[in-house]
Design an enzyme around this catalytic site. Structure first.
Site, PDB file in Angstrom:
ATOM      1  N   ARG A  27      -1.330   4.389  12.520  1.00  0.00           N
ATOM      2  CA  ARG A  27      -1.562   3.193  11.698  1.00  0.00           C
ATOM      3  C   ARG A  27      -3.003   3.118  11.191  1.00  0.00           C
ATOM      4  NH1 ARG A  27       2.150  -1.217  13.130  1.00  0.00           N
ATOM      5  NH2 ARG A  27       0.468  -2.673  12.728  1.00  0.00           N
ATOM      6  N   LYS A 487      -2.504  10.311  -4.197  1.00  0.00           N
ATOM      7  CA  LYS A 487      -2.300  11.241  -3.069  1.00  0.00           C
ATOM      8  C   LYS A 487      -3.546  12.068  -2.848  1.00  0.00           C
ATOM      9  CE  LYS A 487       0.281   9.865  -1.441  1.00  0.00           C
ATOM     10  NZ  LYS A 487       1.148   8.787  -1.787  1.00  0.00           N
ATOM     11  N   GLU A 490      -6.671   9.900  -1.580  1.00  0.00           N
ATOM     12  CA  GLU A 490      -6.621   9.282  -0.253  1.00  0.00           C
ATOM     13  C   GLU A 490      -6.715  10.298   0.876  1.00  0.00           C
ATOM     14  OE1 GLU A 490      -3.185   6.868   0.705  1.00  0.00           O
ATOM     15  OE2 GLU A 490      -1.847   8.212  -0.331  1.00  0.00           O
ATOM     16  N   LYS A 605      -1.974   2.723   7.885  1.00  0.00           N
ATOM     17  CA  LYS A 605      -0.615   2.952   7.404  1.00  0.00           C
ATOM     18  C   LYS A 605       0.007   1.667   6.900  1.00  0.00           C
ATOM     19  CE  LYS A 605       3.113   5.232   6.586  1.00  0.00           C
ATOM     20  NZ  LYS A 605       3.094   5.955   5.297  1.00  0.00           N
TER      21      LYS A 605
HETATM   22  O1  M6R Z   1       4.201  -0.172   3.331  1.00  0.00           O
HETATM   23  P1  M6R Z   1       4.005  -0.398   1.852  1.00  0.00           P
HETATM   24  O2  M6R Z   1       4.882   0.451   1.014  1.00  0.00           O
HETATM   25  O3  M6R Z   1       4.076  -1.842   1.479  1.00  0.00           O
HETATM   26  O4  M6R Z   1       2.511   0.075   1.606  1.00  0.00           O
HETATM   27  C1  M6R Z   1       1.903  -0.027   0.361  1.00  0.00           C
HETATM   28  C2  M6R Z   1       0.632   0.766   0.310  1.00  0.00           C
HETATM   29  O5  M6R Z   1      -0.275   0.314   1.273  1.00  0.00           O
HETATM   30  C3  M6R Z   1       0.870   2.263   0.530  1.00  0.00           C
HETATM   31  O6  M6R Z   1       1.796   2.771  -0.374  1.00  0.00           O
HETATM   32  C4  M6R Z   1      -0.444   3.048   0.405  1.00  0.00           C
HETATM   33  O7  M6R Z   1      -0.912   2.990  -0.901  1.00  0.00           O
HETATM   34  C5  M6R Z   1      -0.271   4.482   0.872  1.00  0.00           C
HETATM   35  N1  M6R Z   1      -1.428   4.885   1.603  1.00  0.00           N
HETATM   36  C6  M6R Z   1      -0.090   5.445  -0.247  1.00  0.00           C
HETATM   37  O8  M6R Z   1       0.039   6.751   0.183  1.00  0.00           O
END
Ligand code: M6R
Length: 610
Positions: A27, A487, A490, A605
């Protein structure tokens, strides 16, 4: 973000807590700690940095006992150091708490507590909770005092507390942040996330908003904030511990990239039905009559899920001819959107706990707008607070960078657009048959792309020292460009920007020189010639181009420096294939740069604070 685990029972508490915390590592966190009560005495042990540091130190001096709480902290208020790490204690050191979320009125509470003589150690908002419980238990028992303390908190919290005065119980409460209780035999667990306790039990209770649980080893009592007891039967969760291991893969992210074909196949098998109305969503409890009358759709989500939403907008407008917006949740919730009676809100979230997306749902519901969520985690706050939920069925996604959840979201959105367009009679049988035939090909085509992994790795090797990247796409693949850039940045920490290619010459083309590689998504389709011209514009400025193109496209070889082919599929489904090489590219660049792929710096996460 922060993770919580708590245990009461006969097992060695240090190890139950540490194993639980290990499973919460994904997380994202920057310090960790545990508190236990042994021989009637409460002790706390915490360290800044990775869990290994805490683990090694604890092996020298175990705390022991049969009751304890643990926490991984992702810093919000105050640096990630040992003092700010959880658990936090009251002045006497006899009450310990762990907390996820943000206490919005902590400054006021802290000032009042200091005036009353309380002495604070940390800069955190969380520490006020321990002192509030101390204050309220001066003339009440632990349960009543904790309940009274919770009533003073504003903001979001999942709190778990133990007290030396009553060493036979853990008290847990939540508002806004998730907490689950694991029911065992002569032992019980509490955690912020299933993964922390699944090795011990599959019998789970999802604690509701504004509820507290009083947990002893043989009994769990649930109360609302008025102190009234409420019933909470447990449910069996059929998830396996192996779903949380990376098996033969070097990283969870790689495993999850490889799982995508299987995930999409599972979704199709589950939701595909018969020819007349070929898609049927089991969990979709919004009636067909209601859906047929929907006049507008607003999709709201964050990060990768928002990118999926942008593609969802494209598909819903094209197939169902229904006006659709796709908004970032943190913008949606504060922009005072027009929410009229015939609007359907779709919330997309892998984790089901993203604070802004949840807030957007609450806002829509307060205006009597129906909410459909597309969510991976059953029992999560978003799944439970929505009127209806379509399960993503991607399985646990552990890598912080979302991969399989994204392609699962795209698949569901595509199927939903077909389903919806059929309800609205906006698509005829032939078109629908064609659309279904295309998605049925996807799992095998994804496998084929994955076979090209070593070529993608070589390409990543060639470009991994670049200081910045540009990703370009058009139409349904404009969001693919955004996702490719996200991607890469990050997990590799290389700056990358995603842009709609047609907009590029309105400014960002100034970035182009021989050191700025451009990844151009150019599958065969209506928009192909336009994208082709945009690539020529980049080449004319000495830019290096890596093209993601359709097999058989020989022309692209004449203008791109590198070509990564994807198999032929209908343009509307090309994002599902085009993103796979982008995920692999980002992955290999990050590995080559020695980055922590599964747990990139500063990221969590599940983003449970706004
Ligand atoms: O759990 P969620 O889909 O709501 O999360 C949304 C974003 O926090 C998540 O997609 C984030 O951008 C990821 N790190 C992308 O890889």
């Amino acid at each position: 973000m922060c993770g919580i685990v708590g245990y009461i029972g006969k097992k060695f508490v240090d190890s139950v807590l540490l194993v639980g915390l290990e499973r919460l590592e994904y997380r994202g966190y920057d310090s960790a700690g545990i508190a236990t009560i042994s021989n009637g005495e409460l002790s706390v042990f915490k360290r800044a940095g990775k869990l290994k540091i805490l683990d090694t130190a604890l092996k020298q001096e175990p705390l022991g006992g049969n009751i304890g709480i643990g926490h991984t902290r992702w810093a919000t208020h105050g640096e990630p150091n040992e003092i700010n790490a959880h658990p936090h204690t009251d002045c006497s050191g006899k009450i310990a708490i762990v907390h996820n979320g943000i206490i919005e009125n902590y400054i006021q509470l802290k000032e009042n507590l200091i005036k009353e003589g309380h002495i604070f150690q940390s800069e955190t908002d969380s520490e006020v909770i321990a002192h509030l419980i101390e204050k309220n238990t001066a003339n009440k028992n632990f349960e009543e005092g904790t309940l009274a303390a919770f009533k003073e908190l504003k903001g979001a919290y999942a709190v778990v507390a133990i007290s030396e005065a009553e060493p036979d119980k853990i008290i847990a409460g939540r508002k806004g942040s998730p907490l689950i209780i694991g029911v065992g035999k002569e032992e019980n667990f509490v955690a912020s996330d299933l993964s922390a306790i699944l090795t011990h039990t599959n019998e789970i209770v999802f604690l509701n908003e504004d509820e507290i649980a009083v947990i002893s080893n043989s009994k769990i009592k649930f109360l609302n904030l008025d102190g009234v007891e409420v019933e909470h039967p447990s449910q069996r969760i059929e998830m396996k511990v192996t779903d949380y291991s990376k098996g033969e893969y070097s990283h969870f992210m790689l495993k999850e990239i490889y799982e995508q074909s299987e995930v999409i196949d599972r979704i199709i098998q589950t939701y595909f039905c018969e020819r007349n109305l070929p898609v049927k969503f089991g969990g979709l409890t919004l009636g067909r009559e209601y859906l047929a009358k929907v006049g507008k759709i607003i999709i709201q989500a964050c990060g990768t899920s928002w990118h999926a939403g942008l593609i969802g907008k494209f598909l819903l407008e094209k197939y169902s001819k229904i006006h659709t917006e796709a908004d970032i949740s943190s913008e949606f919730r504060y922009r005072n959107p027009v929410l009229e009676g015939d609007t359907l809100l779709i919330a997309i979230s892998q984790s089901g706990e993203t604070a802004d997306t949840l807030a957007g749902i609450r806002q829509a519901k307060s205006k009597f707008i129906k909410v459909l969520s597309i969510c991976n985690v059953l029992g999560s706050s978003i799944a439970r607070e929505s009127d209806s939920n379509i399960e993503l069925m991607a399985g646990p996604e552990i890598g912080v960078a979302s991969t399989k959840a994204y392609t699962a979201e795209l698949t569901i959105l595509y199927l939903f657009a077909i389903y919806f367009s059929r309800l609205k009679w906006a698509i005829h049988q032939e078109q629908m048959d064609q659309a279904i035939a295309e998605i049925l090909k996807a799992p095998d085509l994804i496998k084929k792309i994955l076979q090209n992994n070593s070529a993608i790795e070589k390409c990543a090797e060639q470009y991994c020292n670049a200081k910045q990247f540009v990703f370009l796409g058009r139409g349904v693949n404009y969001p693919t460009a955004l996702e490719g850039a996200l991607k890469l940045k990050e997990i590799s920490y290389i700056h990358a920007t995603g842009y709609p290619a047609g907009e590029f010459k309105h400014g960002p083309i100034a970035l182009i020189d021989e050191n700025t590689p451009v990844i151009a998504i150019i599958p065969k389709g209506e928009i192909y010639p336009k994208m082709f011209s945009n690539i020529l514009e980049v080449r004319a400025r000495k830019g290096k181009v890596i093209a993601i193109a359709t097999e058989g496209d020989e022309d692209i070889k004449n203008i791109a420096n590198n070509v990564i082919y994807i198999p032929e599929i209908d343009e509307d489904l090309s994002p599902l294939l085009a993103v796979i090489p982008l995920q692999l590219f980002a992955y290999h660049v990050a590995v080559k740069k020695g980055c922590d792929v599964d747990k990139p710096r500063n990221l969590a996460k599940s983003v449970t604070v706004e």
